[in-house]
Motif scaffolding. Structure first.
Motif, PDB file in Angstrom:
ATOM      1  N   GLU A  85     -11.350  27.166 -44.340  1.00  0.00           N
ATOM      2  CA  GLU A  85     -11.732  28.240 -45.253  1.00  0.00           C
ATOM      3  C   GLU A  85     -12.087  27.693 -46.627  1.00  0.00           C
ATOM      4  O   GLU A  85     -13.085  28.103 -47.243  1.00  0.00           O
ATOM      5  CB  GLU A  85     -10.593  29.271 -45.356  1.00  0.00           C
ATOM      6  CG  GLU A  85     -10.350  30.075 -44.088  1.00  0.00           C
ATOM      7  CD  GLU A  85      -9.577  29.283 -43.046  1.00  0.00           C
ATOM      8  OE1 GLU A  85      -9.065  28.190 -43.397  1.00  0.00           O
ATOM      9  OE2 GLU A  85      -9.490  29.747 -41.890  1.00  0.00           O
ATOM     10  N   ALA A  86     -11.263  26.765 -47.135  1.00  0.00           N
ATOM     11  CA  ALA A  86     -11.550  26.174 -48.445  1.00  0.00           C
ATOM     12  C   ALA A  86     -12.822  25.332 -48.407  1.00  0.00           C
ATOM     13  O   ALA A  86     -13.608  25.326 -49.361  1.00  0.00           O
ATOM     14  CB  ALA A  86     -10.364  25.331 -48.911  1.00  0.00           C
ATOM     15  N   SER A  87     -13.044  24.620 -47.315  1.00  0.00           N
ATOM     16  CA  SER A  87     -14.269  23.823 -47.194  1.00  0.00           C
ATOM     17  C   SER A  87     -15.511  24.712 -47.146  1.00  0.00           C
ATOM     18  O   SER A  87     -16.547  24.393 -47.750  1.00  0.00           O
ATOM     19  CB  SER A  87     -14.201  22.956 -45.932  1.00  0.00           C
ATOM     20  OG  SER A  87     -13.106  22.070 -45.984  1.00  0.00           O
ATOM     21  N   TYR A  88     -15.415  25.815 -46.456  1.00  0.00           N
ATOM     22  CA  TYR A  88     -16.553  26.750 -46.391  1.00  0.00           C
ATOM     23  C   TYR A  88     -16.847  27.337 -47.767  1.00  0.00           C
ATOM     24  O   TYR A  88     -18.015  27.514 -48.157  1.00  0.00           O
ATOM     25  CB  TYR A  88     -16.244  27.851 -45.383  1.00  0.00           C
ATOM     26  CG  TYR A  88     -17.370  28.835 -45.194  1.00  0.00           C
ATOM     27  CD1 TYR A  88     -18.527  28.466 -44.526  1.00  0.00           C
ATOM     28  CD2 TYR A  88     -17.271  30.138 -45.682  1.00  0.00           C
ATOM     29  CE1 TYR A  88     -19.572  29.363 -44.347  1.00  0.00           C
ATOM     30  CE2 TYR A  88     -18.306  31.045 -45.521  1.00  0.00           C
ATOM     31  CZ  TYR A  88     -19.453  30.650 -44.851  1.00  0.00           C
ATOM     32  OH  TYR A  88     -20.480  31.526 -44.688  1.00  0.00           O
ATOM     33  N   HIS A  89     -15.786  27.644 -48.528  1.00  0.00           N
ATOM     34  CA  HIS A  89     -15.967  28.157 -49.886  1.00  0.00           C
ATOM     35  C   HIS A  89     -16.554  27.082 -50.800  1.00  0.00           C
ATOM     36  O   HIS A  89     -17.424  27.363 -51.644  1.00  0.00           O
ATOM     37  CB  HIS A  89     -14.633  28.661 -50.433  1.00  0.00           C
ATOM     38  CG  HIS A  89     -14.744  29.354 -51.759  1.00  0.00           C
ATOM     39  ND1 HIS A  89     -14.750  28.661 -52.952  1.00  0.00           N
ATOM     40  CD2 HIS A  89     -14.868  30.663 -52.071  1.00  0.00           C
ATOM     41  CE1 HIS A  89     -14.860  29.522 -53.958  1.00  0.00           C
ATOM     42  NE2 HIS A  89     -14.940  30.736 -53.452  1.00  0.00           N
ATOM     43  N   ALA A  90     -16.092  25.849 -50.649  1.00  0.00           N
ATOM     44  CA  ALA A  90     -16.591  24.762 -51.494  1.00  0.00           C
ATOM     45  C   ALA A  90     -18.045  24.434 -51.184  1.00  0.00           C
ATOM     46  O   ALA A  90     -18.801  24.041 -52.081  1.00  0.00           O
ATOM     47  CB  ALA A  90     -15.717  23.520 -51.309  1.00  0.00           C
ATOM     48  N   ALA A  91     -18.459  24.574 -49.929  1.00  0.00           N
ATOM     49  CA  ALA A  91     -19.844  24.277 -49.565  1.00  0.00           C
ATOM     50  C   ALA A  91     -20.821  25.251 -50.207  1.00  0.00           C
ATOM     51  O   ALA A  91     -21.993  24.904 -50.419  1.00  0.00           O
ATOM     52  CB  ALA A  91     -19.996  24.301 -48.047  1.00  0.00           C
TER      53      ALA A  91
END
Length: 420
Positions: free
Chosen positions: A270-276
């Motif tokens: 979830e955090a990686s998707y937000h950071a992308a």
């Protein structure tokens, strides 16, 4: 006549039945006494062999009665408080300072005997009234021993120093973290280190809302803990995202330095998707996050393939059952589709550029050939022009019209005889 029990007698009765601490605190009557009498009764209790945690409970209850700032509950309407006496502000300030210094001196010395939250409230009051530095250092030392037991609410101590530009005392928390890391017990227990890291990440997310917080203070506190202290960097990413949102004037180079604190391998899907999709992050940080997610996905595919090979060396020919895609798979698919769209768009631009160049070259080539066809009849006859066209058809384009003229003029022999 009814007999009134003295504080010493009540002390003896209470030591025989320690279960009364949970129902009703038996030492409430001592709150109306002065400080000297309270300390004498406290020494009598220690000689009776009462546990240190019960003694700290007595001190905490006594302090909350006299100074409501040290209580977690609503202040009780009682005349036995320091704020209730009709004295000047300076005298009241001096009374609070003497009260806090006395409490620090009578605290039990055993570890974990005094709750960490009470020590933090005592330190906050000590900083507010300007207690001597040695008392505050003692409190900081006691808090650092059990920093893993602290809560975020009590850790948010305001900055009472006028030289400090932030609302919260970030330097104090940084000193507590450094003291905690220098302890020998940290190397023995990794659970306490993980709790402190989670606490500091939550504290960073709160203090990032302060517009006066400098980048150096944020990075110093975020990088104070070692890399193995954080199991996941989602809390740290949330704090950095909050800081970048509140401080939009941070330069590109400072954003790169700030994002180096994050370990992209420890971000959740979830955090990686937000950071992308986060436009506040630099491009290098986004690429690292995407690369980390791709590496994780490839590793999982390799593991699943190896496990399936071990379990079934000869898989059945029929197709496997369709499974539901998880959030992680959906996020990876969205990222891959976005990447493919960008590649297609880039290839289309390259194709359009190449097509324009080819059209310009064709126009130049057509112009050269038209000049040849117009210039040749000025020097040659119709038959020569036909020969030139035949030469072009036979891949003899390199022959110039002037050469052709010379060759054609010298060919007839009748003119030579006439000249002789």
């Amino acid at each position: 006549m009814k007999k009134v029990s003295t504080p010493a007698e009540s002390t003896v009765i209470s030591t025989t039945s320690p279960t009364k601490y949970t129902s009703k605190f038996w030492f409430d009557d001592a709150c109306i006494l002065d400080m000297d009498h309270f300390i004498k009764n406290l020494y009598v209790i220690k000689e009776k062999g009462v546990r240190p945690d019960l003694i700290s409970s007595i001190i905490a209850n006594y302090a909350s009665k006299w100074l409501p700032d040290l209580s977690t509950e609503e202040p009780m309407k009682s005349p036995a408080t320091l704020t209730g006496s009709p004295v000047s502000v300076t005298a009241l300030w001096m009374k609070k300072r003497f009260f806090v210094e006395t409490l620090v001196g009578i605290l039990p010395s055993e570890k974990n005997s005094v709750p960490c939250d009470f020590l933090l409230r005592l330190l906050r009051t000590a900083n507010m009234v300007g207690v001597e530095m040695n008392y505050r250092a003692e409190l900081e030392k006691r808090i650092s021993l059990q920093l893993d037991q602290a809560t975020l609410k009590e850790l948010m101590i305001p900055a009472f120093d006028h030289n400090c530009g932030t609302l919260l005392d970030v330097e104090l928390v940084l000193r507590l973290v450094h003291r905690f890391l220098n302890l020998d017990e940290v190397s023995k227990s990794g659970t306490s280190l993980v709790k402190v890291a989670r606490l500091i990440d939550a504290y960073l997310a709160e203090t990032a809302l302060d517009t006066n917080l400098s980048l150096l203070e944020f990075i110093s506190l975020a990088g104070a803990l070692p890399n193995h202290a954080r199991i996941a960097d989602d809390g740290l990413y949330r704090a950095i995202d909050t800081y970048l949102k509140v401080h939009p004037n941070v330069s590109k180079q400072e954003r790169k330095i700030l994002c180096r604190v994050i370990d992209s391998q420890k971000l959740s899907p979830e955090a990686s998707y937000h950071a992308a999709q986060n436009e506040r992050l630099p491009v290098r940080a986004v690429i690292q996050v995407l690369y980390s997610e791709q590496t994780k996905l490839n590793r999982q595919l390799d593991w699943s393939g190896s496990f399936s090979g071990l379990r079934s060396p000869n898989p059945p020919p029929e197709a496997p059952p369709v499974r539901c895609h998880s959030k992680r798979d959906m996020a990876n698919q969205h990222i891959e589709i976005k990447r493919l769209r960008e590649d297609v768009h880039r290839l289309q631009n390259q194709c359009n550029t190449m097509q324009g160049q080819i059209e310009r070259l064709m126009e130049k080539k057509k112009g050269i050939f038209s000049w040849k066809k117009l210039a040749v009849p000025m020097f040659q006859s119709v038959n020569a022009v036909g020969m030139i066209e035949d030469g072009e058809a036979g891949d003899k384009v390199g022959q110039t019209p002037v050469n052709m003229k010379t060759k054609l003029v010298r060919t007839p022999g009748r003119w030579r005889k006439s000249m002789s």
